[in-house]
Design a protein around this motif. Structure first.
Motif, PDB file in Angstrom:
ATOM      1  N   ASP A   1       0.840  -1.189   0.000  1.00 26.35           N
ATOM      2  CA  ASP A   1       0.000   0.000   0.000  1.00 26.35           C
ATOM      3  C   ASP A   1       0.881   1.247   0.000  1.00 26.35           C
ATOM      4  O   ASP A   1       1.772   1.390   0.850  1.00 26.35           O
ATOM      5  N   TYR A   2       0.611   2.147  -0.923  1.00 25.93           N
ATOM      6  CA  TYR A   2       1.337   3.422  -0.954  1.00 25.93           C
ATOM      7  C   TYR A   2       0.974   4.242   0.276  1.00 25.93           C
ATOM      8  O   TYR A   2       1.840   4.849   0.905  1.00 25.93           O
TER       9      TYR A   2
ATOM     10  N   VAL B   1      -7.996   3.327  -7.061  1.00 23.12           N
ATOM     11  CA  VAL B   1      -9.375   2.875  -6.890  1.00 23.12           C
ATOM     12  C   VAL B   1      -9.594   2.281  -5.505  1.00 23.12           C
ATOM     13  O   VAL B   1     -10.629   2.509  -4.865  1.00 23.12           O
ATOM     14  N   ALA B   2      -8.617   1.530  -5.019  1.00 26.57           N
ATOM     15  CA  ALA B   2      -8.758   0.852  -3.730  1.00 26.57           C
ATOM     16  C   ALA B   2      -8.664   1.811  -2.541  1.00 26.57           C
ATOM     17  O   ALA B   2      -8.985   1.424  -1.412  1.00 26.57           O
ATOM     18  N   GLY B   3      -8.214   3.032  -2.771  1.00 26.67           N
ATOM     19  CA  GLY B   3      -8.100   3.996  -1.683  1.00 26.67           C
ATOM     20  C   GLY B   3      -6.789   3.929  -0.942  1.00 26.67           C
ATOM     21  O   GLY B   3      -6.625   4.592   0.086  1.00 26.67           O
ATOM     22  N   THR B   4      -5.825   3.146  -1.450  1.00 23.26           N
ATOM     23  CA  THR B   4      -4.527   3.035  -0.792  1.00 23.26           C
ATOM     24  C   THR B   4      -3.444   3.821  -1.524  1.00 23.26           C
ATOM     25  O   THR B   4      -2.290   3.811  -1.105  1.00 23.26           O
ATOM     26  N   GLY B   5      -3.813   4.459  -2.647  1.00 28.23           N
ATOM     27  CA  GLY B   5      -2.826   5.126  -3.481  1.00 28.23           C
ATOM     28  C   GLY B   5      -2.885   6.630  -3.409  1.00 28.23           C
ATOM     29  O   GLY B   5      -2.970   7.211  -2.325  1.00 28.23           O
ATOM     30  N   ASN B   6      -2.889   7.279  -4.576  1.00 28.07           N
ATOM     31  CA  ASN B   6      -2.731   8.726  -4.654  1.00 28.07           C
ATOM     32  C   ASN B   6      -4.038   9.489  -4.788  1.00 28.07           C
ATOM     33  O   ASN B   6      -4.027  10.683  -5.090  1.00 28.07           O
ATOM     34  N   SER B   7      -5.158   8.835  -4.574  1.00 29.12           N
ATOM     35  CA  SER B   7      -6.434   9.525  -4.683  1.00 29.12           C
ATOM     36  C   SER B   7      -6.626  10.491  -3.512  1.00 29.12           C
ATOM     37  O   SER B   7      -6.316  10.166  -2.364  1.00 29.12           O
ATOM     38  N   THR B   8      -7.163  11.667  -3.815  1.00 25.66           N
ATOM     39  CA  THR B   8      -7.501  12.615  -2.758  1.00 25.66           C
ATOM     40  C   THR B   8      -8.877  12.320  -2.170  1.00 25.66           C
ATOM     41  O   THR B   8      -9.295  12.973  -1.215  1.00 25.66           O
ATOM     42  N   ARG B   9      -9.584  11.326  -2.734  1.00 29.08           N
ATOM     43  CA  ARG B   9     -10.887  10.882  -2.207  1.00 29.08           C
ATOM     44  C   ARG B   9     -10.812   9.368  -1.982  1.00 29.08           C
ATOM     45  O   ARG B   9     -11.413   8.585  -2.704  1.00 29.08           O
ATOM     46  N   PRO B  10     -10.051   8.938  -0.990  1.00 28.05           N
ATOM     47  CA  PRO B  10      -9.787   7.508  -0.821  1.00 28.05           C
ATOM     48  C   PRO B  10     -11.003   6.664  -0.475  1.00 28.05           C
ATOM     49  O   PRO B  10     -10.940   5.441  -0.571  1.00 28.05           O
ATOM     50  N   ASP B  11     -12.112   7.281  -0.091  1.00 31.95           N
ATOM     51  CA  ASP B  11     -13.312   6.515   0.251  1.00 31.95           C
ATOM     52  C   ASP B  11     -14.335   6.498  -0.881  1.00 31.95           C
ATOM     53  O   ASP B  11     -15.469   6.034  -0.695  1.00 31.95           O
ATOM     54  N   GLN B  12     -13.961   6.985  -2.050  1.00 33.54           N
ATOM     55  CA  GLN B  12     -14.886   7.030  -3.176  1.00 33.54           C
ATOM     56  C   GLN B  12     -15.235   5.625  -3.663  1.00 33.54           C
ATOM     57  O   GLN B  12     -14.359   4.769  -3.808  1.00 33.54           O
TER      58      GLN B  12
END
Length: 425
Positions: A270-271, A357-368
């Protein structure tokens, strides 16, 4: 000239520089370590062999050839350099963990190692924030990427002067390298096919890319991703030729490459670790892999993957979200299955998008969460994409194809299609 992920003669800075320097031995090494690992799946190896055959043809038209050998790249380059008295080795700049180890091995050889751009539009490490070694969020990276000065396009060499006595060797067949067969509708590899695809897309669909690239049924994405993966087309050239919305996708690709260069464990760890327990529901994972979840938009994406070695970009997001968010299954299981089938299975891009997509990376909306039914309604409103790939549902009319469990029982039983393993909320 050691070709790696730059299997082209147009806009290839390493090849252009090598030809400027003098006589050139172009070589590609079928690396035993890769052939024995997860890279060696029929779709990618078949695409690679197509690309090598096309590259050889192009080099012969310029007066050269392509030496193809099997073994350890460092050892094979050392052998060729000694045999031909080569003073330099030219190679494209790649920053994956594997490529970094290969380059370190090459630097221990006698010849000078000359490294050139060409794998990405902007090389990893060229853009860094004031606060760290790499960008962790895409938007500030995108601003820096847009403002960056790109290198000029490299000319095609006028000639490739091959030293006398160099034997190119035969190209292997797929069956010589690995077992198994590729997807029945896998696109052909090579620079010529890539440029044909590029020209057709620029002529027909590029201007409308921002409006149509998420339309599942229209299938008007560029489909250039496998040609980018193997360097059959130049990302730098694409950045100049494509519309703004497409350029943004190339920036995402560069973004993931700079993340992977800074965090080589991206395909494994996980990032951004989160306190989450993943499900070990093997039956649910198998249903997802086989395109038999009973959720048509998900199954359509998975079946396109198996049939073509490719999946529409929107379908990738939908299927990944369903696996990780609805079924709660580890993103690494999804990454592994995509890696078994995608001709464009780029490690940095594939792992970066799965973690996003999994919420463990570079998304600023990890719960999307991407609800597959709402996604289907928005991006496949008539159900044409589903009917194209889920043949059991070909006779279901209109948008009802997305909810076959709502059909009358007699009609539903006649479909020979599974009930959903989970109904999305």
């Amino acid at each position: 000239m050691l070709f790696t992920r730059d299997l082209r003669v147009r806009d290839n800075p390493a090849l252009a520089a090598a030809c400027e320097a003098g006589q050139v031995v172009p070589v590609f090494v079928l690396d035993e370590a890769i052939l024995d690992g997860p890279f060696a799946v029929p779709n990618r190896v078949r695409f690679l062999l197509d690309s090598l055959a096309d590259l050889r043809r192009s080099l012969r038209e310029l007066g050269g050839d392509l030496v193809v050998v099997r073994g350890d790249p460092v050892a094979e380059v050392a052998r060729l350099a000694e045999k031909t008295h080569a003073g330099s080795v030219f190679i494209a700049d790649e920053r994956s963990a594997f490529a970094t180890r290969r380059l370190a091995g090459l630097r221990r050889l006698g010849p000078d190692i000359s490294v050139h751009p060409g794998i990405t539009v902007v090389p990893p490490g060229d853009l860094t924030p004031a606060s760290g070694d790499h960008y962790r969020v895409f938007t500030p990276y995108w601003r820096a990427w847009e403002a960056a000065r790109w290198r000029p396009l490299a000319d095609v060499p006028e000639a490739v002067r091959l030293p006398s006595g160099v034997r190119a060797g035969p190209l292997p067949r797929l069956a010589d390298l690995i077992p198994g067969s590729p997807s029945p509708e896998l696109a052909p590899g090579g620079e010529r096919k890539g440029r044909e695809r590029l020209a057709a897309w620029l002529r027909q669909d590029a201007a409308a890319y921002d409006d149509v690239h998420d339309d599942l049924a229209a299938d008007r994405t560029s489909r250039l991703s496998p040609y980018l993966k193997f360097g059959c087309v130049s990302p730098r050239e694409l950045a100049e030729a494509g519309p703004d919305a497409f350029r943004r996708q190339l920036a995402w690709r560069d973004f993931h490459h700079q993340v992977a260069a800074a965090f080589p464990a991206l395909p494994r760890d996980d990032y951004r670790p989160r306190d989450r327990r993943w499900s070990d529901a093997k039956d649910a994972l198998a249903a997802w892999c086989d395109g038999m979840t009973g959720v048509p938009i998900v199954d359509a994406g998975m079946r396109q993957l198996h049939r073509e070695g490719f999946m529409h970009n929107r379908a990738r997001l939908i299927t990944a979200s369903f696996l990780t968010r609805d079924l709660g299954i580890d993103w690494r299981d999804g990454l592994r299955h995509f890696g078994d089938w995608l001709a464009d299975g780029d490690i940095a891009d594939n792992a970066g998008n799965w973690q996003w997509v999994a919420g463990t990376g570079n998304s600023t909306r990890p719960d999307q969460v991407m609800n597959p039914l709402r996604q289907a309604s928005r991006f496949d409103p008539r159900g044409d994409y589903v009917r194209r790939y889920v043949r059991e549902l070909a006779g279901v009319e209109g948008s009802r194809v997305h909810r076959p469990w709502t059909l009358p029982k007699s009609q539903r039983d006649a479909l020979d299609y599974p009930q959903p393993i989970l109904l999305p909320e």
